[in-house]
Design a protein around this motif. Structure first.
Motif, PDB file in Angstrom:
ATOM      1  N   PRO A 200       0.814  -1.229   0.000  1.00 59.34           N
ATOM      2  CA  PRO A 200       0.000   0.000   0.000  1.00 59.34           C
ATOM      3  C   PRO A 200       0.843   1.273   0.000  1.00 59.34           C
ATOM      4  O   PRO A 200       0.477   2.263  -0.632  1.00 59.34           O
ATOM      5  CB  PRO A 200      -0.813  -0.138   1.290  1.00 59.34           C
ATOM      6  N   LEU A 201       1.978   1.267   0.724  1.00 57.05           N
ATOM      7  CA  LEU A 201       2.850   2.438   0.742  1.00 57.05           C
ATOM      8  C   LEU A 201       3.436   2.703  -0.640  1.00 57.05           C
ATOM      9  O   LEU A 201       3.502   3.862  -1.086  1.00 57.05           O
ATOM     10  CB  LEU A 201       3.982   2.245   1.757  1.00 57.05           C
ATOM     11  N   GLN A 202       3.843   1.643  -1.329  1.00 55.47           N
ATOM     12  CA  GLN A 202       4.373   1.809  -2.684  1.00 55.47           C
ATOM     13  C   GLN A 202       3.303   2.358  -3.623  1.00 55.47           C
ATOM     14  O   GLN A 202       3.580   3.234  -4.444  1.00 55.47           O
ATOM     15  CB  GLN A 202       4.894   0.472  -3.214  1.00 55.47           C
ATOM     16  N   ASN A 203       2.072   1.856  -3.497  1.00 52.50           N
ATOM     17  CA  ASN A 203       0.987   2.357  -4.342  1.00 52.50           C
ATOM     18  C   ASN A 203       0.684   3.822  -4.057  1.00 52.50           C
ATOM     19  O   ASN A 203       0.373   4.593  -4.972  1.00 52.50           O
ATOM     20  CB  ASN A 203      -0.277   1.518  -4.119  1.00 52.50           C
ATOM     21  N   PHE A 204       0.789   4.230  -2.780  1.00 52.93           N
ATOM     22  CA  PHE A 204       0.579   5.630  -2.427  1.00 52.93           C
ATOM     23  C   PHE A 204       1.662   6.504  -3.061  1.00 52.93           C
ATOM     24  O   PHE A 204       1.367   7.559  -3.633  1.00 52.93           O
ATOM     25  CB  PHE A 204       0.595   5.793  -0.906  1.00 52.93           C
ATOM     26  N   ILE A 205       2.927   6.070  -2.950  1.00 50.52           N
ATOM     27  CA  ILE A 205       4.034   6.818  -3.553  1.00 50.52           C
ATOM     28  C   ILE A 205       3.863   6.886  -5.067  1.00 50.52           C
ATOM     29  O   ILE A 205       4.077   7.937  -5.688  1.00 50.52           O
ATOM     30  CB  ILE A 205       5.382   6.166  -3.186  1.00 50.52           C
ATOM     31  N   ASN A 206       3.456   5.764  -5.659  1.00 45.93           N
ATOM     32  CA  ASN A 206       3.244   5.734  -7.112  1.00 45.93           C
ATOM     33  C   ASN A 206       2.177   6.742  -7.532  1.00 45.93           C
ATOM     34  O   ASN A 206       2.331   7.450  -8.536  1.00 45.93           O
ATOM     35  CB  ASN A 206       2.814   4.329  -7.552  1.00 45.93           C
ATOM     36  N   GLY A 207       1.092   6.800  -6.761  1.00 47.14           N
ATOM     37  CA  GLY A 207       0.024   7.744  -7.079  1.00 47.14           C
ATOM     38  C   GLY A 207       0.486   9.192  -6.983  1.00 47.14           C
ATOM     39  O   GLY A 207       0.142  10.019  -7.834  1.00 47.14           O
ATOM     40  N   CYS A 208       1.292   9.493  -5.963  1.00 42.52           N
ATOM     41  CA  CYS A 208       1.803  10.856  -5.796  1.00 42.52           C
ATOM     42  C   CYS A 208       2.754  11.230  -6.923  1.00 42.52           C
ATOM     43  O   CYS A 208       2.695  12.347  -7.464  1.00 42.52           O
ATOM     44  CB  CYS A 208       2.507  10.990  -4.444  1.00 42.52           C
ATOM     45  N   VAL A 209       3.650  10.303  -7.297  1.00 37.94           N
ATOM     46  CA  VAL A 209       4.604  10.565  -8.383  1.00 37.94           C
ATOM     47  C   VAL A 209       3.866  10.761  -9.702  1.00 37.94           C
ATOM     48  O   VAL A 209       4.161  11.689 -10.473  1.00 37.94           O
ATOM     49  CB  VAL A 209       5.634   9.419  -8.497  1.00 37.94           C
ATOM     50  N   ALA A 210       2.899   9.865  -9.969  1.00 38.81           N
ATOM     51  CA  ALA A 210       2.131   9.975 -11.217  1.00 38.81           C
ATOM     52  C   ALA A 210       1.370  11.297 -11.270  1.00 38.81           C
ATOM     53  O   ALA A 210       1.327  11.962 -12.317  1.00 38.81           O
ATOM     54  CB  ALA A 210       1.160   8.801 -11.335  1.00 38.81           C
ATOM     55  N   ALA A 211       0.774  11.700 -10.144  1.00 35.79           N
ATOM     56  CA  ALA A 211       0.041  12.973 -10.097  1.00 35.79           C
ATOM     57  C   ALA A 211       0.984  14.149 -10.310  1.00 35.79           C
ATOM     58  O   ALA A 211       0.640  15.110 -11.015  1.00 35.79           O
ATOM     59  CB  ALA A 211      -0.679  13.109  -8.762  1.00 35.79           C
TER      60      ALA A 211
END
Length: 341
Positions: A200-211
């Motif tokens: 979940p932490l990786q997915n959160f970071i991925n979402g922030c980077v993509a945004a």
């Protein structure tokens, strides 16, 4: 390839309520950063001293409450926007899904982008009103509220004024989607492991980077959109826009001519600073609201964790689970009556 799945233990109305509450809370907590972004994009006098100076100038001129100008409009817009986006996304995902129930990452992003575009167009007048409420002086307002702004813009400037800037908003979806897709297809290379193993932490970071990447690429269109929304001959100083123009292309041209190319990215810093707290608050609030719904529906023992309720079939939908509980209760009552007789 990815498989389109959603938690069937939560009803569509509950999901919409969770998303709306999470979005409203995250918008409210990051509203000052959103306001500074809009003021920098429009180019009002507050921003002459930089990001910190803009906040200081605004608070000194209009008070601390001015940092939340336009936030109520943004929160009210969130519910119809989320409902439209959810409905359109479900239709588009079904359209893009193959016969095996799989959908490619690119098609999933395209479905989300098109759904967002539909929701943006339908709810666009509220975005115009939000921008007008942000750029006006709170102590000497041209608009006394949301309804008054809608009425005044419509009667003074016509219906098309409520859709001023919609063209760059739609065009900006192209680089936004491309940026999101570029980040997504490279995630396994960045983390050096398959996407299905992400935490979940990786997915959160991925979402922030993509945004962050997507916003940076589409930001010039967002800047032009804000300038077009704010500019009006009926407002003091033409809406306080730092350049004067006659349309979208001329707005690009005048901004570059007067402010340089980097002028198209004015306000990017507070916009990027908003990403982590915005998504952090939104995801954590959504997850908590979802646990509350799962608890009320009878699937988990407590809203504080995901511990499953013993003896409950997790594959049943809420309505099916309620009917099963009712049937069991009726059978229990009949057996109890039989034993008493």
């Amino acid at each position: 390839m990815a498989t389109w799945r959603r938690d069937s233990r939560v009803t569509a109305l509950q999901r919409l309520g969770c998303a709306g509450l999470a979005g409203a809370l995250s918008l409210s907590l990051t509203a000052p950063l959103e306001l500074l972004t809009v003021l920098a994009q429009v180019g009002t006098w507050h921003c002459r001293g930089g990001l910190r100076g803009a906040g200081h100038n605004l608070c000194r001129a209009e008070g601390l409450r001015a940092l939340w100008k336009g936030n109520l409009t943004a929160c009210l817009r969130l519910f119809p926007y989320s409902a439209l986006q959810l409905a359109a996304s479900r239709r588009l995902v079904i359209l893009f899904t193959d016969e095996l129930g799989h959908i490619s990452h690119w098609r999933a992003i395209m479905a989300g982008s098109l759904a967002g575009m539909v929701a943006t167009i339908v709810t666009y007048p509220t975005d115009v009103i939000k921008t007008r409420l942000i750029v006006q002086n709170r102590l000497e307002p041209s608009y006394e509220g949301i309804l008054h702004a809608f009425y005044k813009i419509y009667h003074q400037e016509g219906l098309l004024a409520l859709y001023r800037g919609v063209s760059p908003a739609i065009l900006g979806a192209v680089p936004f989607s491309a940026g999101s897709f570029f980040v997504y297809i490279n995630l396994d290379k960045i983390w050096r492991e398959p996407i299905v193993h992400f935490t979940p932490l990786q997915n959160f970071i991925n979402g922030c980077v993509a945004a962050g990447v997507a916003q940076t690429l589409s930001f010039p269109f967002e800047t032009v959109k804000r300038k077009m929304q704010a500019q009006s001959p009926w407002l003091p100083h033409y809406g306080a826009v730092d350049v004067h123009f006659t349309g979208m292309a001329d707005c690009f041209r005048q901004t570059v001519k007067n402010k340089g190319v980097l002028g198209l990215w004015s306000g990017l810093t507070p916009s990027l600073l908003k990403i982590v707290p915005y998504f952090g608050v939104m995801f954590s609030t959504f997850e908590f609201c979802k646990r509350v719904c799962l608890y009320r529906n009878g699937y988990i023992e407590s809203p504080l964790n995901y511990k499953l309720t013993p003896g409950v079939d997790q594959s049943l939908q809420p309505q099916e689970l309620r009917e099963l509980k009712l049937l069991r209760r009726e059978n229990f009552e009949r057996r109890k009556s039989a034993l008493e007789n």
